[in-house]
Design an enzyme around this catalytic site. Structure first.
Site, PDB file in Angstrom:
ATOM      1  N   SER A   1      -6.569  -0.373  41.669  1.00  0.00           N
ATOM      2  CA  SER A   1      -6.967   1.012  41.911  1.00  0.00           C
ATOM      3  C   SER A   1      -6.993   1.816  40.622  1.00  0.00           C
ATOM      4  CB  SER A   1      -5.987   1.665  42.891  1.00  0.00           C
ATOM      5  OG  SER A   1      -6.189   3.053  42.968  1.00  0.00           O
TER       6      SER A   1
ATOM      7  N   TYR B   1       2.039   4.459  45.567  1.00  0.00           N
ATOM      8  CA  TYR B   1       0.836   3.633  45.756  1.00  0.00           C
ATOM      9  C   TYR B   1       0.369   3.063  44.420  1.00  0.00           C
ATOM     10  CZ  TYR B   1      -4.090   2.504  46.393  1.00  0.00           C
ATOM     11  OH  TYR B   1      -5.310   1.881  46.381  1.00  0.00           O
TER      12      TYR B   1
END
Length: 324
Positions: free
Chosen positions: A128, A153
């Site tokens: 990501s 995350y």
């Protein structure tokens, strides 16, 4: 031989499966179809894939290594596209254990599964743009430091990259990690801005904009992402430590206010705006330097926001009509 796709009921996983099937591949899709967002949407994606003769769907938690081995053993897998994960920056603030289970234990389970597949040619996995944390240098490059994530995350995605690098070193498993930048498009995720804003306009509700909409995101259309995933899948890395990391984005950041303008035009509705401060774990801007993936795999995004958003709005209008 077959391609194993984790997260097959998810947004990007569904589109990757569909494109692999279109080019004649045998695809095994894995997903536990959890309730992080609408299971109806996830089930509709699976239902669209199931009629394809080359597609097999297995309802399985990829973090359960024994279950994965039992489910796919002897399936003739030679490539893995690992897209299953617990997504969402803001959700990770209040639900940290979900990220430990899916993104840490889950990624390790996929690596262990891969280690036992002697015919494996390549493992491509989702990272990501969040790994860049609060970096202020733009655009983000793969050579930039990524040791200070600003959300759990992001930390789990960076940990995935490090685990993969270790397994490439120890066991010679060819792997490529892709740092996705704000993917959107038809059958997208209901927790992301393009869906949230479109839904709000259709329902006559106000839109929440953080920092007056000044945040910038490198919005990337899903078809461009899929083209990049498959190009990378077809070109595994080699060498003593066969692991590569690439940014995969549109290479053009847009202000969130511009996104709202395009959605207004596509829906024919005017947005009511509520301004709020930036949320914990968020960052001011994302911007992908795609020099490396362009050089090594010919990746070239072709869908600007002005073309991609109306395609999503058309899909959402049909989806909304079917639900009604």
């Amino acid at each position: 031989m077959s391609v194993l796709v984790t997260g097959a009921a998810g947004f990007i996983g569904y589109h990757v499966c569909k494109t692999l099937l279109a080019r004649g591949e045998q695809v095994i899709g894995i997903d536990n179809v959890n309730s992080y967002y609408s299971t109806t949407l996830k089930e509709s994606r699976v239902a669209e894939l199931k009629p394809h003769r080359g597609f097999t769907f297995i309802r399985q938690d990829f973090a359960n290594l024994d279950g994965m081995r039992a489910a796919v053993g002897g399936s003739g897998i030679d490539r893995i596209v690992h897209l299953g994960a617990q997504p969402g920056v803001r959700y990770s603030i209040d639900h940290p254990m979900a990220y430990a289970a899916a993104n840490l234990t889950g990624h390790l389970a996929v690596l262990e599964l891969a280690r036992g597949i002697k015919s494996l040619r390549h493992l491509v996995y989702a990272s990501s743009s969040s790994v860049y944390g609060g970096n202020t240098k733009l655009p983000f490059s793969e050579t930039d430091p990524v040791e200070h994530p600003v959300s759990l995350y992001a930390a789990t995605k960076r940990a995935d990259e490090l685990m993969s690098d270790t397994y490439a070193h120890l066991y010679g498993i060819p792997q490529t990690g892709l740092r996705f930048f704000t993917v959107y498009g038809p059958s997208g995720r209901p927790d992301m801005a393009v869906w949230l804003f479109t839904e709000a306009l259709f329902e006559g509700r106000p839109i929440r904009l953080f920092e007056n909409g000044s945040l910038q995101r490198d919005f990337t259309y899903v078809d461009d992402i899929v083209a990049g995933v498959l190009a990378v899948l077809d070109g595994p890395p080699s060498g003593e430590r066969p692991h590569r990391l690439y940014n995969i984005g549109n290479n053009k950041p847009e202000r969130v206010t511009r996104l709202v303008e395009i959605i207004e035009q596509a829906t024919g509705r005017k947005a009511e705006i509520i301004s709020e401060p930036m949320q914990p774990g968020d960052v001011p801007a994302t911007y992908a330097d795609i020099t490396a993936i362009r050089r090594d795999h010919g990746f070239e995004p072709t869908t600007p926001l002005e073309q991609g958003v109306p395609k999503f709005v058309d899909w959402y209008r049909n989806w909304r009509g079917q639900r009604a």
